[in-house]
Design a protein around this motif. Structure first.
Motif, mmCIF file in Angstrom:
data_model
loop_
_atom_site.group_PDB
_atom_site.id
_atom_site.type_symbol
_atom_site.label_atom_id
_atom_site.label_comp_id
_atom_site.label_asym_id
_atom_site.label_seq_id
_atom_site.Cartn_x
_atom_site.Cartn_y
_atom_site.Cartn_z
ATOM 1 N N GLY A 151 37.466 5.533 10.407
ATOM 2 C CA GLY A 151 37.989 4.545 9.661
ATOM 3 C C GLY A 151 38.376 3.184 10.674
ATOM 4 O O GLY A 151 38.864 2.343 10.123
ATOM 5 N N GLY A 152 37.550 3.073 11.643
ATOM 6 C CA GLY A 152 38.068 1.732 12.571
ATOM 7 C C GLY A 152 36.679 0.960 12.364
ATOM 8 O O GLY A 152 35.927 1.005 11.453
ATOM 9 N N ASP A 153 36.689 -0.150 13.212
ATOM 10 C CA ASP A 153 35.776 -1.189 12.938
ATOM 11 C C ASP A 153 34.503 -0.718 13.230
ATOM 12 O O ASP A 153 33.463 -0.800 12.583
ATOM 13 N N SER A 154 34.382 0.211 14.101
ATOM 14 C CA SER A 154 33.035 0.996 14.488
ATOM 15 C C SER A 154 32.415 1.565 13.226
ATOM 16 O O SER A 154 31.178 1.278 12.913
ATOM 17 N N ALA A 155 33.299 2.345 12.794
ATOM 18 C CA ALA A 155 33.020 3.314 11.429
ATOM 19 C C ALA A 155 32.560 2.225 10.156
ATOM 20 O O ALA A 155 31.499 2.394 9.641
ATOM 21 N N VAL A 156 33.147 1.441 10.204
ATOM 22 C CA VAL A 156 32.933 0.175 8.979
ATOM 23 C C VAL A 156 31.626 -0.552 9.360
ATOM 24 O O VAL A 156 30.631 -0.629 8.422
ATOM 25 N N GLU A 157 31.535 -0.919 10.598
ATOM 26 C CA GLU A 157 30.402 -1.617 10.893
ATOM 27 C C GLU A 157 28.971 -0.876 10.733
ATOM 28 O O GLU A 157 28.022 -1.341 10.322
ATOM 29 N N GLU A 158 29.248 0.356 11.200
ATOM 30 C CA GLU A 158 28.115 1.305 11.200
ATOM 31 C C GLU A 158 27.684 1.439 9.737
ATOM 32 O O GLU A 158 26.516 1.543 9.242
#
Ligand code: NAP
Length: 308
Positions: A151-158
């Motif tokens: 649920g962090g920036d990495s997950a959203v970016e991915e």
């Protein structure tokens, strides 16, 4: 025991680039490459964004070429894990099992490891649908459903990146609020291809030869469910491999080794850090290679200075 000019600890993009440069500078580097030599690229399949390879190249093949180039210039390799270092004395000491080495300078390039969920079939299906890098593997999932955990920036970016290829992207998050920044969340909620599964944990990855779906559980209702997907991207953060050095070097709050701005210098003169063990921003093969080059040049200057 002869004192080495430089010991390079770790052997992926950063370490092997440092090895090429220090070997060409006649420093006769010793690379302690570790049992997981090659780093994160060994877990990916095709690398399409490393410049110079317009047709793409398999991650392990790219690392083999890096290594071959370093060997060509005389870098020496030891395929073992460093078990202990002592940076409180000079020359520095680096221990591999029972064997102790000494060196005037050190380049640390031990990388970072993607955190995994620890599910029964997650590691078995790694590279067969399970991935920790959408930038690396997303393009293999054209027109099929995929899922992202986190649920962090990495997950959203991915998740956003994956909408370019996949037919549908499930974002599985264990809470009812994302940790990602507002701007990223706005983009996410605007994207019709993404479906967020709130309050949901992944209990296992399904599939024999390749991923076919996920077993899920809603933590509020305790209800089990399954989804079908061919790709599963775990984006729950990375852990830098800095533990071995934590009693000597200044680490950032997030455990990455602190380096001076625009430099690979650590808090100890003569010890340099390059690649993902100090970079939590870019984390790309090409940026890691670039910082390996910086470390080699800074190391060469340092050795010149202490020899005067
Ligand atoms: P992060 O911010 O630490 O987020 C990790 C996410 O994974 C959290 O949502 C967390 O859930 C979840 N998580 C952790 N362990 C889990 C588990 N065992 N099971 C299920 N979910 C789990 O990591 P990150 O997203 O990799 O970002 C790291 C840093 O890089 C952040 O500072 C971020 O802002 C930055 N970054 C920035 C960008 C950008 O600006 N474009 C892109 C990528 C990364 P909880 O929320 O419940 O804790």
């Amino acid at each position: 025991m002869a004192t080495e000019n430089v010991i390079i600890i770790g052997s992926a993009c950063a370490g092997l680039t440092a090895a090429v440069y220090t070997a060409r500078a006649d420093l006769n580097p010793l690379v302690i490459e570790g049992y997981q030599a090659g780093g994160q690229l060994m877990l990916t399949s095709e690398v399409e964004n490393y410049p110079g390879f317009p047709e793409g190249i398999m991650g392990p093949d790219l690392m083999a070429l890096f290594r071959k180039q370093a060997e060509k210039f005389g870098a020496r390799f030891l395929t073992e894990d460093v078990t202990k270092v002592d940076f409180s004395k000079r020359p520095f000491s680096v221990t591999v099992q029972e064997k102790e080495f000494s060196a005037r300078s050190i380049i640390i390039s031990t990388g970072a490891s993607a955190n995994l969920l620890g599910l029964k079939n997650e590691s078995r299906l790694m590279g067969k649908g399970v991935s920790t890098c959408a930038t690396c593997d997303g393009a293999f999932f054209k027109g099929v459903p995929v899922a992202v955990s986190g649920g962090g920036d990495s997950a959203v970016e991915e998740a956003l990146f994956l909408t370019k290829f996949a037919s549908e992207v499930f974002l599985i998050h264990r809470r009812d609020k994302l940790r990602a920044s507002k701007i990223m969340q706005d983009r996410l909620f605007k994207n019709p291809k993404i479906k967020v599964l709130w309050d949901t944990i992944t209990e296992d990855v399904l599939g024999e030869e390749a991923v076919t779906g996920l077993k899920l559980k809603n933590v509020k209702t305790q209800k089990n469910s399954q989804i079908s997907c061919e790709g599963f991207f775990v984006a729950i953060g990375h852990t830098p491999n800095s533990h071995l050095f934590s009693s000597y070097l200044k680490l950032r709050e997030n455990k990455y080794i602190e380096t001076a701005p625009n430099s690979t210098k650590t808090s100890i003169d003569g010890v340099f850090a390059a690649g993902d063990v100090q970079d939590f921003v870019f984390r790309q093969a090409v940026t890691a290679a670039g910082s390996g080059c910086m470390a080699a040049i800074e190391c060469e200057k340092y050795l010149e200075k202490i020899h005067q």
